[in-house]
Design a protein around this motif. Structure first.
Motif, PDB file in Angstrom:
ATOM      1  N   GLU A   1       0.841  -1.210   0.000  1.00  0.00           N
ATOM      2  CA  GLU A   1       0.000   0.000   0.000  1.00  0.00           C
ATOM      3  C   GLU A   1       0.873   1.257   0.000  1.00  0.00           C
ATOM      4  N   ALA A   2       2.060   1.163   0.605  1.00  0.00           N
ATOM      5  CA  ALA A   2       2.970   2.319   0.580  1.00  0.00           C
ATOM      6  C   ALA A   2       3.480   2.575  -0.841  1.00  0.00           C
ATOM      7  N   PHE A   3       3.794   1.502  -1.586  1.00  0.00           N
ATOM      8  CA  PHE A   3       4.218   1.676  -2.987  1.00  0.00           C
ATOM      9  C   PHE A   3       3.086   2.313  -3.806  1.00  0.00           C
ATOM     10  N   ALA A   4       1.853   1.837  -3.583  1.00  0.00           N
ATOM     11  CA  ALA A   4       0.723   2.366  -4.360  1.00  0.00           C
ATOM     12  C   ALA A   4       0.483   3.838  -4.036  1.00  0.00           C
ATOM     13  N   LEU A   5       0.652   4.197  -2.779  1.00  0.00           N
ATOM     14  CA  LEU A   5       0.523   5.609  -2.393  1.00  0.00           C
ATOM     15  C   LEU A   5       1.647   6.431  -3.016  1.00  0.00           C
ATOM     16  N   ALA A   6       2.867   5.884  -2.950  1.00  0.00           N
ATOM     17  CA  ALA A   6       4.023   6.597  -3.522  1.00  0.00           C
ATOM     18  C   ALA A   6       3.794   6.865  -5.015  1.00  0.00           C
TER      19      ALA A   6
END
Ligand code: NAD
Length: 291
Positions: free
Chosen positions: A178-183
């Motif tokens: 989810e952090a990659f998708a937010l980034a």
């Protein structure tokens, strides 16, 4: 050593083959899987178990383990080792161990980490629960099939260690994805994201060793179209076992429960079945907050 091996599927097959290669005599039984080369086929689980110094089981779940244990325990010689390497619920592991102990056997629950690749290469990690004597009996076999065996305490503690580890793994994978998708949505380059997080306080095994973003970090299933690796289905199984154990022990595990629910949705209602558990990243990528 004379070894009985029951459950010769994706994991058990190569594990048994490594025992044969090391010079042990292995008699195997499986309902469906073919016998690996050098393993003598038995016509029943009981036949594979009788006369064995150690019986190893590598089965799909606790109900099947209980049924197989029921059949083999009476057939086994007193003092023999009973090493269950399947991932099962703690309760089944403890029930089978106490039944085996009553029959004068030396039971160990020894689930593994390392997957099919580790089983083939003989580099699994074993998390073992049982008496000192039972662990010592199994230890030479752990050394052949794996690179590390940790004695975690009494019966069931191997399973406890396994599901706690995999609960952290499932939660961390979701967090990393989810952090990659937010980034992505914030316009941050994935390589830059990896370079920062892998050397900062957000680092983890899922980021540093098994990065879910293709082309970033070390080679991982993401670089191979999310072919498993470690299938999302198996992660779901382990997360369910963690929540079953948490309920029985009255432990508050909100993140574990959320991870279980998300993997259940991914595998059973979306397109996650058969994909690596890191395929959570393309799942998040496609979604917005309303989804
Ligand atoms: P698998 O389905 O490939 O193998 C299980 C085997 O058990 C099958 O060949 C099946 O025919 C056999 N079996 C079922 N019931 C039986 C019975 N009553 N008697 C004899 N044989 C029977 O599964 P696998 O991937 O080898 O996994 C085995 C265990 O290892 C599971 O508990 C799994 O959670 C755990 N595990 C798997 C992995 C992995 O990456 N595959 C990693 C760690 C742990």
């Amino acid at each position: 050593m004379q070894i009985g091996f029951i459950g010769l599927g994706n994991m058990g097959g190569p594990m048994a083959a490594n025992l044969v290669q090391a010079g042990h005599h292995v008699t195997g039984f499986d309902l469906a899987a073919p016998m690996p080369q050098g393993v003598t086929a038995a016509s029943s689980a009981a036949e594979a178990a009788e006369r064995a110094d150690v019986v190893i089981t590598m089965l799909p779940n606790g109900a099947i383990l209980r049924a197989v244990a029921q059949e083999i325990i009476p057939a086994m010689a007193e003092g023999a080792g009973f090493v269950d390497c399947s991932t099962v619920d703690v309760e089944s592991a403890r029930a089978v161990a106490s039944q085996a102990e009553e029959a004068g056997l030396l039971p160990v629950d020894a689930p593994v980490s390392g997957g099919v690749g580790g089983a083939a290469a003989g580099t699994l990690t074993f998390m073992a629960g049982g008496s000192e004597q039972a662990f010592n009996k199994a230890q030479p076999l752990f050394e052949i099939m794996g690179q590390k065996a940790v004695h975690c305490g009494g019966a069931g503690n191997g399973q406890a260690a396994k599901i706690c580890n995999n609960m952290i793994l499932g939660i961390t994978m979701i967090g990393t994805c989810e952090a990659f998708a937010l980034a992505d949505k914030l316009g941050l380059d994935r390589q830059a994201m990896f370079d920062v997080v892998s050397t900062s306080s957000g680092y983890s095994w899922t980021m540093n060793a098994y990065c879910p973003a293709p082309g970033v970090g070390p080679q991982s299933p993401a670089d191979n179209g999310y072919q498993p690796g470690f299938a999302a289905d198996l992660m779901l199984k382990d997360l369910r076992l963690s929540q079953q154990a948490a309920e029985a022990a009255d432990a508050d595990t909100p993140m574990g429960a959320a991870a279980r629910d998300l993997y259940a949705r991914f595998v059973e209602a979306e397109d996650g079945a058969g994909k690596d558990f890191s395929a959570m990243l393309p799942r998040f990528e496609k979604r917005g907050r309303g989804a």
